[in-house]
Motif scaffolding. Structure first.
Motif, mmCIF file in Angstrom:
data_model
loop_
_atom_site.group_PDB
_atom_site.id
_atom_site.type_symbol
_atom_site.label_atom_id
_atom_site.label_comp_id
_atom_site.label_asym_id
_atom_site.label_seq_id
_atom_site.Cartn_x
_atom_site.Cartn_y
_atom_site.Cartn_z
ATOM 1 N N VAL A 71 54.755 63.724 2.074
ATOM 2 C CA VAL A 71 55.404 62.669 1.899
ATOM 3 C C VAL A 71 55.172 61.217 3.005
ATOM 4 N N LEU A 72 54.751 62.383 4.205
ATOM 5 C CA LEU A 72 54.095 61.563 5.106
ATOM 6 C C LEU A 72 52.546 60.871 4.406
ATOM 7 N N GLU A 73 52.074 61.758 3.929
ATOM 8 C CA GLU A 73 50.470 61.370 3.638
ATOM 9 C C GLU A 73 50.685 60.124 2.401
ATOM 10 N N GLU A 74 51.524 60.668 1.555
ATOM 11 C CA GLU A 74 51.893 59.567 0.712
ATOM 12 C C GLU A 74 52.277 57.731 1.382
ATOM 13 N N ALA A 75 53.351 57.942 2.156
ATOM 14 C CA ALA A 75 53.478 56.717 2.903
ATOM 15 C C ALA A 75 52.605 56.356 3.269
ATOM 16 N N PHE A 76 51.351 57.433 4.069
ATOM 17 C CA PHE A 76 50.512 56.469 4.189
ATOM 18 C C PHE A 76 49.091 55.621 4.293
ATOM 19 N N ALA A 133 40.097 51.767 -1.587
ATOM 20 C CA ALA A 133 41.822 52.627 -1.598
ATOM 21 C C ALA A 133 41.581 53.141 -0.356
ATOM 22 N N PRO A 134 43.105 52.771 -0.364
ATOM 23 C CA PRO A 134 44.018 54.168 0.462
ATOM 24 C C PRO A 134 42.919 54.979 0.882
ATOM 25 N N VAL A 135 42.687 55.585 2.719
ATOM 26 C CA VAL A 135 42.172 56.721 2.690
ATOM 27 C C VAL A 135 43.035 57.582 3.176
ATOM 28 N N ALA A 136 42.891 59.377 2.193
ATOM 29 C CA ALA A 136 43.711 60.429 2.435
ATOM 30 C C ALA A 136 43.432 60.616 3.700
ATOM 31 N N VAL A 137 44.905 60.746 4.501
ATOM 32 C CA VAL A 137 44.739 61.065 6.242
ATOM 33 C C VAL A 137 44.210 62.772 6.101
ATOM 34 N N GLU A 138 43.927 63.521 4.834
ATOM 35 C CA GLU A 138 42.353 64.271 4.844
ATOM 36 C C GLU A 138 40.973 63.600 5.967
ATOM 37 N N ALA A 139 41.054 62.728 4.673
ATOM 38 C CA ALA A 139 39.342 61.927 4.575
ATOM 39 C C ALA A 139 39.431 61.292 6.180
ATOM 40 N N VAL A 140 40.526 60.599 7.256
ATOM 41 C CA VAL A 140 40.285 60.305 7.923
ATOM 42 C C VAL A 140 39.962 61.002 8.756
ATOM 43 N N GLU A 189 35.923 65.283 17.210
ATOM 44 C CA GLU A 189 36.958 66.094 18.345
ATOM 45 C C GLU A 189 37.820 65.180 19.450
ATOM 46 N N ASP A 190 36.889 64.288 19.609
ATOM 47 C CA ASP A 190 37.793 63.915 21.140
ATOM 48 C C ASP A 190 38.439 61.830 20.278
ATOM 49 N N GLU A 191 38.512 61.922 19.321
ATOM 50 C CA GLU A 191 38.916 60.630 18.579
ATOM 51 C C GLU A 191 40.350 60.727 17.488
ATOM 52 N N SER A 192 40.361 60.136 17.579
ATOM 53 C CA SER A 192 41.910 59.675 17.135
ATOM 54 C C SER A 192 41.959 58.186 16.654
ATOM 55 N N LEU A 193 42.964 57.953 15.344
ATOM 56 C CA LEU A 193 43.394 56.294 15.191
ATOM 57 C C LEU A 193 45.132 56.082 15.277
ATOM 58 N N LEU A 194 44.919 54.992 15.715
ATOM 59 C CA LEU A 194 46.516 54.622 15.327
ATOM 60 C C LEU A 194 46.707 53.764 14.148
ATOM 61 N N TRP A 241 51.390 54.857 13.055
ATOM 62 C CA TRP A 241 50.487 56.438 12.689
ATOM 63 C C TRP A 241 49.924 56.802 13.356
ATOM 64 N N ALA A 242 49.730 58.086 14.049
ATOM 65 C CA ALA A 242 48.404 58.726 14.748
ATOM 66 C C ALA A 242 48.373 59.838 14.266
ATOM 67 N N VAL A 243 46.611 59.510 14.555
ATOM 68 C CA VAL A 243 46.344 60.845 13.210
ATOM 69 C C VAL A 243 44.954 61.536 14.336
ATOM 70 N N SER A 244 44.589 61.980 14.018
ATOM 71 C CA SER A 244 43.697 63.278 14.714
ATOM 72 C C SER A 244 42.965 64.344 14.423
ATOM 73 N N ARG A 245 41.922 65.132 14.933
ATOM 74 C CA ARG A 245 40.423 65.730 14.085
ATOM 75 C C ARG A 245 41.420 66.490 13.524
ATOM 76 N N HIS A 246 43.373 67.153 14.064
ATOM 77 C CA HIS A 246 43.804 67.876 13.024
ATOM 78 C C HIS A 246 45.436 68.179 13.008
ATOM 79 N N ARG A 247 45.852 66.699 13.326
ATOM 80 C CA ARG A 247 46.989 66.520 13.361
ATOM 81 C C ARG A 247 47.395 65.276 13.232
ATOM 82 N N VAL A 248 48.784 64.994 12.808
ATOM 83 C CA VAL A 248 49.504 63.205 12.146
ATOM 84 C C VAL A 248 50.411 63.650 12.280
#
Length: 319
Positions: free
Chosen positions: A31-36, A130-137, A143-148, A160-167
């Motif tokens: 659901v988070l991925e779809e909303a993202f 086109a929207p970028v999926a969470v996995e693509a982001v 490893e030392d980067e995130s996206l807000l 939304w906060a996305v890191s290499r391994h979490r969202v």
């Protein structure tokens, strides 16, 4: 423009409906991925379009590409003009004629897009975001980067906060109009030409070192509402990409404060000891989530290739 606004409102409504479901409340990833992705459709801002237009002009760098791009723009404008003409058509035969022209122009446009995709794939990628999926982001982040990613609405702001391994996501009860007022005040405090800049006291004994006041309390409040709830995803990050619409697009997050401020806002020592976010993160503002792939495409991988030192100054006021 009206059609884009209606589409944006529809997509925002769809996204809000998704985030109000029990699955979203439980932070279920599908659901988070779809909303993202829905939020990215709704986000389509003028700033994002400006970056893409800049990319389109520089994608190929050839006269052939420039001519094809111009031809495509002309075709698009002709189709829009013919569609508008249908409304004012005097009779059925005129409408049939206009529809025939539109179909012919659309066929030309399809053929031209196919040629652009084959001969200039970079242009095709930039021209059709086109929207970028969470996995693509996540694959684009180090490893030392995130996206807000912030999306503001009439009733709330979604983060939304996305890191290499979490969202993770968060709903902040700060609506766009309210944020506009707060951001405007903070930006006024940052204005080097503000009336308080360089002012001197006329009161005897009060002439010690002072700086123009900056409302650190508001800066701290915005941090607690917008970033602190998703801060766990920023753990370990040194570089944070920021995509923000509306008022937040005009506020550098580096001036937010991550700890309750101490002392007076005009005390130089208190200001130096303030927990500015700039001390923790290097921020890069992006006009859209999909532009992260554009940035990455033009940058060498870390540790690969020679690097040159760079020092940049943005619009300095000298003399």
């Amino acid at each position: 423009m009206g059609r884009e606004r209606r589409l944006s409102q529809i997509l925002r409504g769809f996204m809000l409906a998704l985030l109000m479901t029990p699955a979203a409340a439980a932070a279920e990833r599908p659901v988070l991925e779809e909303a993202f992705e829905a939020a990215q459709w709704a986000y389509l801002s003028s700033a994002g379009k400006a970056l893409r237009q800049l990319g389109l002009r520089s994608a190929g760098g050839t006269l052939e590409l420039a001519a094809l791009v111009r031809q495509r723009q002309d075709l698009t404008e002709l189709i829009a003009a013919r569609e508008a003409g249908i409304v004012d058509a005097a009779d059925a035969s005129a409408i049939v004629g206009l529809r025939g022209e539109i179909d012919s122009l659309r066929s030309e446009l399809i053929a031209l897009d196919a040629r652009l995709a084959a001969d200039f794939p970079r242009y095709s990628e930039l021209a059709n975001p086109a929207p970028v999926a969470v996995e693509a982001v996540q694959a684009l982040l180090g490893e030392d980067e995130s996206l807000l990613f912030f999306l503001s609405g009439r009733d709330a702001t979604y983060v939304w906060a996305v890191s290499r391994h979490r969202v993770v996501w968060h709903r902040a009860a700060l609506w766009a109009d309210y944020l506009g007022e707060e951001v405007a005040r903070l930006r006024a405090d940052l204005d080097p030409d503000a009336p308080s800049r360089g002012a001197s006291t006329l009161v005897e004994g009060m002439g010690g070192p002072r700086v123009a006041a900056f409302d650190r309390t508001t800066a701290y409040f915005l941090y607690t509402q917008l970033i602190e709830p998703v801060e766990s995803v920023l753990s370990g990050a040194r570089h944070v990409f920021v995509v923000a619409d509306g008022p937040l697009g005009g506020l550098p997050l580096s001036v937010l404060v991550s700890e309750r401020p101490e002392g007076a806002d005009t005390d130089p020592q208190a200001m130096r000891e303030t927990a500015w976010l700039a001390r923790r993160f290097a921020f890069t503002t992006l006009p859209s989530v999909d532009s992260l792939s554009i940035v990455r495409a033009g940058a060498p991988a870390r540790g690969e290739g020679a690097r040159e030192a760079f020092r940049g100054f943005g619009a300095p006021l000298l003399g």
